[in-house]
Design a protein around this motif. Structure first.
Motif, short mmCIF file in Angstrom:
data_model
loop_
_atom_site.label_atom_id
_atom_site.label_comp_id
_atom_site.label_asym_id
_atom_site.label_seq_id
_atom_site.Cartn_x
_atom_site.Cartn_y
_atom_site.Cartn_z
N UNK A 209 2.53 6.15 -3.21
CA UNK A 209 4.79 6.73 -2.84
C UNK A 209 4.09 6.95 -4.56
N UNK A 210 3.64 6.21 -5.96
CA UNK A 210 3.88 6.17 -6.80
C UNK A 210 2.91 7.28 -7.40
N UNK A 211 1.79 7.59 -6.77
CA UNK A 211 0.53 8.11 -7.36
C UNK A 211 1.15 9.47 -5.95
N UNK A 212 2.33 9.94 -5.16
CA UNK A 212 2.58 11.01 -4.32
C UNK A 212 3.82 11.67 -5.93
N UNK A 213 4.47 10.19 -6.05
CA UNK A 213 5.26 10.87 -7.39
C UNK A 213 5.00 11.01 -8.66
N UNK A 214 3.65 10.60 -8.90
CA UNK A 214 3.06 11.34 -9.73
C UNK A 214 2.47 12.64 -9.36
N UNK A 215 2.45 12.78 -8.36
CA UNK A 215 1.63 14.26 -8.37
C UNK A 215 2.82 15.14 -8.77
N UNK A 216 4.12 15.22 -7.90
CA UNK A 216 4.46 16.47 -7.28
C UNK A 216 6.30 16.38 -7.68
N UNK B 143 0.68 -1.79 0.02
CA UNK B 143 -0.11 0.07 0.23
C UNK B 143 0.95 1.29 -0.04
N UNK B 144 2.08 1.50 0.62
CA UNK B 144 2.83 2.41 0.97
C UNK B 144 3.99 2.42 -0.41
N UNK B 145 3.77 1.45 -1.48
CA UNK B 145 4.86 1.86 -2.31
C UNK B 145 3.19 2.01 -3.87
N UNK B 146 1.93 1.75 -3.87
CA UNK B 146 1.38 1.93 -4.75
C UNK B 146 0.71 3.80 -4.33
#
Length: 136
Positions: A119-126, A114-117
């Protein structure tokens, strides 16, 4: 006691402490980081006000204005932004759950996935957003 014996004793002590407490300490640090990320996401508007966008809403705007992955800008603009309320709650619950599971030491693999998933969303945003943390 000669220096070689002293070094061996210190090394054995450090190795014992690290094997006993190291993984737990790293898990608690990660839990605190996730919990810190939950703290600035404020329901019910999640940063969207009549005066503009801040907090989570601003991160969604970063994902639109500075895309990282192919198609991510479209996803942020047409799916996430119109449904910021639902996305905000999903984010708070997801990050909170990861923090609680890590702190408790239960379901660690589930928390890691869940943390990796998330983190991918955070990566895609910022990741391409100006002024963001270089490691985010």
């Amino acid at each position: 006691m000669n220096p070689t014996q002293m070094t061996a004793r210190v090394t054995a002590t450090v190795d014992g402490l690290t094997s006993r407490w190291g993984a737990g300490a790293i898990r608690w640090i990660a839990a605190i980081l996730w919990l810190g990320n939950v703290s600035w996401k404020r329901p019910p508007d999640f940063g969207r006000t009549a005066g503009g966008c801040r907090a989570l809403c601003r991160y969604v705007e970063h994902g639109i204005d500075h895309p990282v992955l192919p198609g991510s800008a479209w996803l942020f603009e047409h799916v996430i932004s119109p449904h910021l309320w639902a996305f905000g709650w999903f984010t708070i619950l997801g990050e909170g759950l990861v923090a609680v599971l890590l702190a408790a030491g239960r379901f660690r693999r589930t928390a890691a996935v869940a943390g990796i998933a998330l983190s991918i969303g955070i990566l895609a945003a910022v990741a391409n957003a100006p002024g963001e943390w270089y490691w985010s």
